[in-house]
Design a protein around this motif. Structure first.
Motif, short mmCIF file in Angstrom:
data_model
loop_
_atom_site.label_atom_id
_atom_site.label_comp_id
_atom_site.label_asym_id
_atom_site.label_seq_id
_atom_site.Cartn_x
_atom_site.Cartn_y
_atom_site.Cartn_z
N TYR A 75 0.85 -1.19 0.00
CA TYR A 75 0.00 0.00 0.00
C TYR A 75 0.89 1.25 0.00
CZ TYR A 75 -3.71 -3.26 1.26
OH TYR A 75 -4.60 -4.31 1.27
N SER A 76 0.32 2.35 -0.46
CA SER A 76 1.13 3.57 -0.63
C SER A 76 1.15 4.47 0.61
CB SER A 76 0.60 4.38 -1.82
OG SER A 76 -0.73 4.80 -1.60
N ARG A 77 0.28 4.19 1.60
CA ARG A 77 0.25 5.00 2.83
C ARG A 77 0.15 4.10 4.04
NH1 ARG A 77 -3.27 7.71 -0.74
NH2 ARG A 77 -2.58 9.82 -1.31
N PRO A 78 0.63 4.56 5.20
CA PRO A 78 0.54 3.75 6.42
C PRO A 78 -0.91 3.58 6.88
CG PRO A 78 2.15 5.52 6.66
CD PRO A 78 1.38 5.81 5.42
N PRO A 79 -1.18 2.53 7.65
CA PRO A 79 -2.54 2.29 8.14
C PRO A 79 -2.86 3.12 9.37
CG PRO A 79 -1.08 0.58 8.94
CD PRO A 79 -0.25 1.47 8.05
N ALA A 80 -4.14 3.19 9.71
CA ALA A 80 -4.62 3.79 10.95
C ALA A 80 -6.00 3.19 11.22
CB ALA A 80 -4.69 5.31 10.87
N ILE A 81 -6.02 2.04 11.87
CA ILE A 81 -7.26 1.31 12.09
C ILE A 81 -8.24 2.16 12.90
CG2 ILE A 81 -8.31 -0.74 13.13
CD1 ILE A 81 -6.66 -1.35 10.66
N GLY A 82 -9.48 2.21 12.43
CA GLY A 82 -10.53 2.94 13.12
C GLY A 82 -10.57 4.41 12.84
N GLU A 83 -9.71 4.89 11.93
CA GLU A 83 -9.68 6.31 11.59
C GLU A 83 -10.02 6.50 10.12
OE1 GLU A 83 -6.00 8.13 12.62
OE2 GLU A 83 -5.92 7.21 14.62
N ASN A 84 -10.65 7.66 9.83
CA ASN A 84 -10.91 8.00 8.44
C ASN A 84 -9.60 8.04 7.66
OD1 ASN A 84 -13.61 8.22 8.99
ND2 ASN A 84 -13.70 10.45 8.85
N GLN A 85 -9.66 7.64 6.39
CA GLN A 85 -8.48 7.57 5.55
C GLN A 85 -8.61 8.49 4.34
OE1 GLN A 85 -5.68 4.92 6.25
NE2 GLN A 85 -6.66 5.86 8.01
N TYR A 140 4.14 -1.13 3.52
CA TYR A 140 3.67 0.25 3.38
C TYR A 140 4.79 1.14 3.90
CZ TYR A 140 2.54 -0.72 8.29
OH TYR A 140 2.61 -1.10 9.61
N PRO A 141 4.76 2.45 3.66
CA PRO A 141 5.85 3.30 4.15
C PRO A 141 6.02 3.18 5.66
CG PRO A 141 4.51 4.49 2.56
CD PRO A 141 3.80 3.20 2.83
N GLY A 142 7.19 2.78 6.08
CA GLY A 142 7.48 2.62 7.50
C GLY A 142 7.09 1.27 8.07
N ALA A 143 6.66 0.34 7.25
CA ALA A 143 6.24 -0.98 7.74
C ALA A 143 7.42 -1.75 8.31
CB ALA A 143 5.60 -1.79 6.62
#
Length: 323
Positions: A261-271, A299-302
């Motif tokens: 993926y091209s961006r880091p995740p943030a579970i439970g937050e709007n993307q 993903y970046p920083g994974a």
């Protein structure tokens, strides 16, 4: 980790296939645009527009790796929301030159869109693109002797909807019908691995909403005009979700997969891009690990990244003699 390849950003932009070219000489008639064209980096296919079915979109292009022995294969399924796109997008999901150099052949398929499924009365609409991709894979396997392919070592690749399709095939039970009179239908749909870009890993609107509150994708796959109606009607389509959502199909016998993926995740937050969020990857990786299925997430920083690109993963995994 180095910067992610620039094609990862391009693959996540939905839209029509690019039309290139004009008549070289001046003409009084309007220049007729060409159909979808391959990127200049992609070599000419060994075989083009090979038909695997009756529909105009039932076609495959194939690149044959030079080898004295049967070669592995990367099977590419294009993105476009199951509503657009074409096999000519192959360069966004796999490096054809690198694969051929590594002795791995490549095939890329077109398939029917959901709008064509609706016109044909197919329910749910997503059944058409998914089963078309599976049929195309079976067709390629049926050509293994002619095309010098190793039937076992086949990996899928794709982006967005094509990534979802790849994961669906990877996790689904074998669709082969050993009793069929059709030799293509007797071929297996099982994969050695899959390496996908920007994948939607679930088609369950409840899971999507829990993972990413501003989710808005997927209703069209089941005939809903909006995500709100998709979520509201979820209880009525639970059997379809169980059959067509990759997440629902994972079990211990499935092949390993690679997600980028091209961006880091943030579970439970709007993307910023909820349709291609790495939240999909985080949740699938958790689910795969719980079921004993290998899943590399990038993903970046994974953390724990072993392969920078899907092509890197495919080359290493498909060159292994045992999975």
């Amino acid at each position: 980790m180095r910067t992610l390849p620039i094609y990862l950003l391009a693959v996540l932009v939905a839209g029509s296939a690019t039309l290139l070219g004009q008549d070289a000489a001046p003409s009084k008639k309007a220049a007729k645009p060409l159909g979808p064209q391959y990127d200049a980096s992609v070599p000419k296919p060994t075989f083009s527009e090979v038909k695997y079915g009756d529909h105009p979109r039932h076609v495959i292009d194939f690149w044959k790796a030079e080898s004295d022995t049967a070669t592995p294969l990367v099977f590419v399924i294009h993105g476009g929301g199951w509503q657009g796109g074409s096999k000519e997008r192959v360069h966004r999901f796999a490096d054809v030159n690198a694969l051929l150099k590594a002795g791995i052949s490549v095939a890329a398929c077109n398939y029917r869109y959901v709008k064509q499924a609706v016109q044909s009365g197919i329910e749910p609409p997503v059944k058409a693109p998914l089963h078309d991709a599976a049929r195309a894979l079976q067709f390629v396997r049926s050509k293994s002797e002619e095309w010098n392919l190793d039937k076992q070592r086949i990996g899928a690749a794709g982006g967005s909807a094509g990534a979802c399709s790849s994961l669906w095939i990877a996790f689904h039970d074998d669709l082969a019908d050993p009793d069929s009179d059709d030799p293509v239908s007797r071929e297996s749909t099982r994969l050695w691995c899959a390496a996908v870009t920007g994948a939607q890993t679930t088609l369950d609107p409840k899971q999507m909403k829990e993972w990413t509150p501003n989710s808005r994708y997927g209703g069209h796959a089941f005939g809903f005009g909006s995500f709100a109606k998709f979520l509201e009607g979820r209880e009525t389509i639970l059997p379809w979700i169980a059959e067509y959502s990759p997440f629902a199909l994972v079990d211990k016998d499935d092949p390993g997969v690679y997600l980028i993926y091209s961006r880091p995740p943030a579970i439970g937050e709007n993307q910023q891009d909820p349709t291609h969020t790495a939240n999909f990857g985080v949740k699938l990786q958790e689910h795969c690990k719980a079921n004993g299925v290998a899943c590399e997430l990038v993903y970046p920083g994974a953390p724990h990244v072993e392969h920078e690109t899907p092509t890197d993963y495919l080359i290493e995994t498909l060159q292994q003699k045992q999975r």
